[in-house]
Scaffold this motif. Structure first.
Motif, PDB file in Angstrom:
ATOM      1  N   LYS A   1     -16.228  39.621 -87.615  1.00 26.83           N
ATOM      2  CA  LYS A   1     -15.227  39.728 -86.473  1.00 26.83           C
ATOM      3  C   LYS A   1     -14.844  38.476 -85.973  1.00 26.83           C
ATOM      4  O   LYS A   1     -13.660  38.397 -85.378  1.00 26.83           O
ATOM      5  CB  LYS A   1     -15.699  40.728 -85.476  1.00 26.83           C
ATOM      6  N   GLN A   2     -15.455  37.343 -85.909  1.00 32.34           N
ATOM      7  CA  GLN A   2     -14.919  36.255 -85.342  1.00 32.34           C
ATOM      8  C   GLN A   2     -14.407  35.007 -86.145  1.00 32.34           C
ATOM      9  O   GLN A   2     -14.375  33.847 -85.724  1.00 32.34           O
ATOM     10  CB  GLN A   2     -16.357  35.675 -84.479  1.00 32.34           C
ATOM     11  N   GLN A   3     -14.543  35.399 -87.713  1.00 33.31           N
ATOM     12  CA  GLN A   3     -13.887  34.372 -88.595  1.00 33.31           C
ATOM     13  C   GLN A   3     -12.602  34.765 -88.987  1.00 33.31           C
ATOM     14  O   GLN A   3     -12.119  35.862 -88.921  1.00 33.31           O
ATOM     15  CB  GLN A   3     -14.688  34.608 -89.796  1.00 33.31           C
ATOM     16  N   VAL A   4     -11.863  33.894 -89.094  1.00 34.21           N
ATOM     17  CA  VAL A   4     -10.331  33.748 -89.524  1.00 34.21           C
ATOM     18  C   VAL A   4     -10.213  33.027 -90.878  1.00 34.21           C
ATOM     19  O   VAL A   4     -11.027  32.260 -91.294  1.00 34.21           O
ATOM     20  CB  VAL A   4      -9.461  33.106 -88.509  1.00 34.21           C
ATOM     21  N   THR A   5      -9.015  33.538 -91.798  1.00 33.83           N
ATOM     22  CA  THR A   5      -8.791  32.869 -92.882  1.00 33.83           C
ATOM     23  C   THR A   5      -8.412  31.328 -92.491  1.00 33.83           C
ATOM     24  O   THR A   5      -7.815  30.820 -91.544  1.00 33.83           O
ATOM     25  CB  THR A   5      -7.628  33.590 -93.722  1.00 33.83           C
ATOM     26  N   PRO A   6      -8.466  30.590 -93.805  1.00 36.61           N
ATOM     27  CA  PRO A   6      -7.821  29.081 -93.662  1.00 36.61           C
ATOM     28  C   PRO A   6      -6.354  29.220 -93.238  1.00 36.61           C
ATOM     29  O   PRO A   6      -5.882  28.314 -92.289  1.00 36.61           O
ATOM     30  CB  PRO A   6      -8.229  28.475 -94.874  1.00 36.61           C
ATOM     31  N   GLU A   7      -5.654  30.060 -93.671  1.00 41.88           N
ATOM     32  CA  GLU A   7      -4.259  30.213 -93.286  1.00 41.88           C
ATOM     33  C   GLU A   7      -3.995  30.467 -91.749  1.00 41.88           C
ATOM     34  O   GLU A   7      -3.262  29.827 -91.230  1.00 41.88           O
ATOM     35  CB  GLU A   7      -3.454  31.281 -94.156  1.00 41.88           C
ATOM     36  N   VAL A   8      -4.926  31.239 -91.198  1.00 40.93           N
ATOM     37  CA  VAL A   8      -4.778  31.645 -89.861  1.00 40.93           C
ATOM     38  C   VAL A   8      -5.146  30.541 -88.993  1.00 40.93           C
ATOM     39  O   VAL A   8      -4.489  29.983 -88.082  1.00 40.93           O
ATOM     40  CB  VAL A   8      -5.542  33.051 -89.351  1.00 40.93           C
ATOM     41  N   LEU A   9      -6.084  29.848 -89.571  1.00 37.77           N
ATOM     42  CA  LEU A   9      -6.621  28.790 -88.718  1.00 37.77           C
ATOM     43  C   LEU A   9      -5.521  27.586 -88.647  1.00 37.77           C
ATOM     44  O   LEU A   9      -5.400  27.284 -87.642  1.00 37.77           O
ATOM     45  CB  LEU A   9      -8.000  28.306 -89.387  1.00 37.77           C
ATOM     46  N   ASP A  10      -4.875  27.374 -89.719  1.00 40.03           N
ATOM     47  CA  ASP A  10      -4.083  26.475 -89.825  1.00 40.03           C
ATOM     48  C   ASP A  10      -2.817  26.717 -89.022  1.00 40.03           C
ATOM     49  O   ASP A  10      -2.320  25.770 -88.212  1.00 40.03           O
ATOM     50  CB  ASP A  10      -3.589  26.092 -91.151  1.00 40.03           C
ATOM     51  N   TYR A  11      -2.445  27.893 -88.745  1.00 39.92           N
ATOM     52  CA  TYR A  11      -1.462  28.266 -87.865  1.00 39.92           C
ATOM     53  C   TYR A  11      -1.983  28.128 -86.298  1.00 39.92           C
ATOM     54  O   TYR A  11      -1.078  27.415 -85.588  1.00 39.92           O
ATOM     55  CB  TYR A  11      -1.240  29.779 -88.016  1.00 39.92           C
ATOM     56  N   ILE A  12      -3.078  28.346 -86.220  1.00 40.33           N
ATOM     57  CA  ILE A  12      -3.626  28.322 -84.701  1.00 40.33           C
ATOM     58  C   ILE A  12      -3.431  26.942 -84.292  1.00 40.33           C
ATOM     59  O   ILE A  12      -3.132  26.474 -83.277  1.00 40.33           O
ATOM     60  CB  ILE A  12      -5.182  28.851 -84.604  1.00 40.33           C
ATOM     61  N   LEU A  13      -4.052  25.938 -85.311  1.00 45.42           N
ATOM     62  CA  LEU A  13      -3.990  24.777 -85.139  1.00 45.42           C
ATOM     63  C   LEU A  13      -2.680  24.062 -84.836  1.00 45.42           C
ATOM     64  O   LEU A  13      -2.393  23.024 -84.269  1.00 45.42           O
ATOM     65  CB  LEU A  13      -4.876  23.814 -86.197  1.00 45.42           C
ATOM     66  N   SER A  14      -1.739  24.606 -85.585  1.00 44.50           N
ATOM     67  CA  SER A  14      -0.285  23.922 -85.603  1.00 44.50           C
ATOM     68  C   SER A  14       0.290  24.155 -84.194  1.00 44.50           C
ATOM     69  O   SER A  14       1.285  23.624 -83.738  1.00 44.50           O
ATOM     70  CB  SER A  14       0.651  24.720 -86.682  1.00 44.50           C
ATOM     71  N   LEU A  15      -0.110  25.406 -83.456  1.00 40.96           N
ATOM     72  CA  LEU A  15       0.409  25.590 -82.135  1.00 40.96           C
ATOM     73  C   LEU A  15      -0.189  24.814 -80.888  1.00 40.96           C
ATOM     74  O   LEU A  15       0.377  24.923 -79.815  1.00 40.96           O
ATOM     75  CB  LEU A  15       0.323  27.087 -81.885  1.00 40.96           C
ATOM     76  N   LEU A  16      -1.460  24.202 -81.374  1.00 43.48           N
ATOM     77  CA  LEU A  16      -2.313  23.525 -80.195  1.00 43.48           C
ATOM     78  C   LEU A  16      -1.324  22.312 -79.511  1.00 43.48           C
ATOM     79  O   LEU A  16      -0.642  21.502 -80.328  1.00 43.48           O
ATOM     80  CB  LEU A  16      -3.375  22.741 -80.923  1.00 43.48           C
ATOM     81  N   VAL A  17      -1.252  22.290 -78.219  1.00 47.71           N
ATOM     82  CA  VAL A  17      -0.841  21.313 -77.393  1.00 47.71           C
ATOM     83  C   VAL A  17      -1.956  20.239 -77.241  1.00 47.71           C
ATOM     84  O   VAL A  17      -2.810  20.590 -76.443  1.00 47.71           O
ATOM     85  CB  VAL A  17      -0.132  21.751 -76.126  1.00 47.71           C
ATOM     86  N   ILE A  18      -1.771  18.764 -77.754  1.00 51.40           N
ATOM     87  CA  ILE A  18      -3.037  17.895 -77.584  1.00 51.40           C
ATOM     88  C   ILE A  18      -2.252  17.167 -76.306  1.00 51.40           C
ATOM     89  O   ILE A  18      -1.248  16.629 -76.374  1.00 51.40           O
ATOM     90  CB  ILE A  18      -2.904  17.241 -78.794  1.00 51.40           C
TER      91      ILE A  18
END
Length: 354
Positions: A240-257
């Protein structure tokens, strides 16, 4: 004690924090390679997979052990990523190093045990490898610092902490309560210690990973360790807590650093800490009121009055004295508890008069 630290030297992009990603468990060679290849295509530099997976209860999948370590070697050779896994015993350390694992992490159940931590520290003497120590399962900052100190005293200077949240009987939104104030205090006490956030184990659900990643970035954490699987719904552990590499890449692309050096950002981070503490206060107040309602029900069933003046005086005196010891005005603390008591009485009256 001051830790002797050097940079972790774990690769990352300028636009992103350190990211360590991969499946909870190394299930099969095909699953490991497919996930690794997908992550590499998305620009991931650091791969993770659990090789030894002792579960809370026996009977579940507990990892492939040494059999899976050549799979990590293959990931390293074919993708160029660094590889990492969890170690819990000196034998694990020996095998991981034998198979050229680049990064080691120590789990929450192990970091809670000083005997186990000392055994691991002894096995790491003379080794130069990044070691990341997860917080203990219980919210004990001194125990966490002690685990880090043991590893550092063994000569490991490329050292970091992983914030994976804290176990709680009374779970609500999260699998493990983040209790952000604890890693924040760790950062205050050891400013040059890198902290990696583990949103997978804090959230326990994939829909919580994105906001937790951003929250960690907003608090100035140096990186993320995220569980990513080529077919998450078919995972053998923690599906339940794992995501696909594609979803992870999308999450990281939205991060505000955010800029650590900015004065404005510093104020925002402090306000963020206040928000987190206030959220904890609200959770504790909710728990207190729930107990008060149970007391109200007991008083109703036993024909007791709501107001017990001796108990009220005891609370005000005791909490006022505690406040003074904590550097807070006793009168201010009494005023706060007068308001809390007023609401407690109101809720008990509602129950008695139903």
């Amino acid at each position: 004690m001051e830790l002797e630290l050097e940079p972790l030297n774990i690769p990352s992009d300028n636009q992103r924090p350190i990211v360590i990603a991969g499946p909870c468990s190394a299930e099969t060679e095909e699953q490991v390679m497919e996930t690794a290849q997908q992550l590499a295509m998305k620009g991931c530099h650091n791969f993770r997979a659990g090789v030894w997976k002792p579960r809370t209860k026996p009977g579940g999948f507990e990892g492939n052990g040494e059999k899976a370590l050549p799979w990590l070697q293959r990931v390293k050779k074919e993708t160029g990523m660094l590889v990492s896994t969890e170690v819990a015993t000196p034998e694990h350390v020996e095998l991981a190093l034998k198979y050229d694992v680049d990064i080691l992490w120590i789990g929450a159940r192990t970091s809670a045990n000083p005997f186990a931590m000392q055994a691991l520290a002894d096995s790491l003497k003379g080794v130069d490898v990044p070691v990341l120590v997860k917080n203990p399962v219980n919210p004990d900052l001194e125990l966490w610092i002690g685990a880090l100190e043991r590893i550092n005293q063994a000569g490991i200077k490329r050292l970091g902490a992983i914030h994976r949240g804290f176990s709680s009987f009374d779970k609500k939104i999260y699998r493990n309560l983040p209790m952000w104030q604890i890693p924040i205090e760790l950062k205050r006490r050891i400013p040059n210690l890198p902290i990696i956030n583990d949103p997978s184990h804090i959230g326990g659900r994939r829909e919580l990973i994105a906001p937790l990643c951003q929250q960690a970035m907003d608090l100035g954490f140096e990186g993320l360790i995220v569980e990513s699987h080529c077919s998450p719904d078919e995972a053998w552990s923690d599906a339940k807590q794992q995501v696909t590499p594609e979803v992870l890449d999308y999450i990281l692309s939205l991060l505000v650093i955010r800029d650590h050096a900015s004065t404005v950002e510093g104020i925002q981070n402090l306000r963020k800490q206040i928000d987190e503490i206030d959220n904890e206060l609200m959770n504790m107040l909710a728990k207190r009121m729930r107990v008060c309602r149970e007391i109200g029900q007991y008083k109703k069933e036993n024909n007791m009055t709501v107001l017990q003046t001796s108990r009220y005086s005891e609370i005000l005196d005791k909490r006022g004295a505690q406040g003074a010891l904590c550097g807070i005005s006793a009168e201010s603390v009494k005023s706060i508890f007068e308001v809390i008591h007023k609401e407690s009485v109101r809720q008990q009256l509602d129950i008695i008069n139903k």
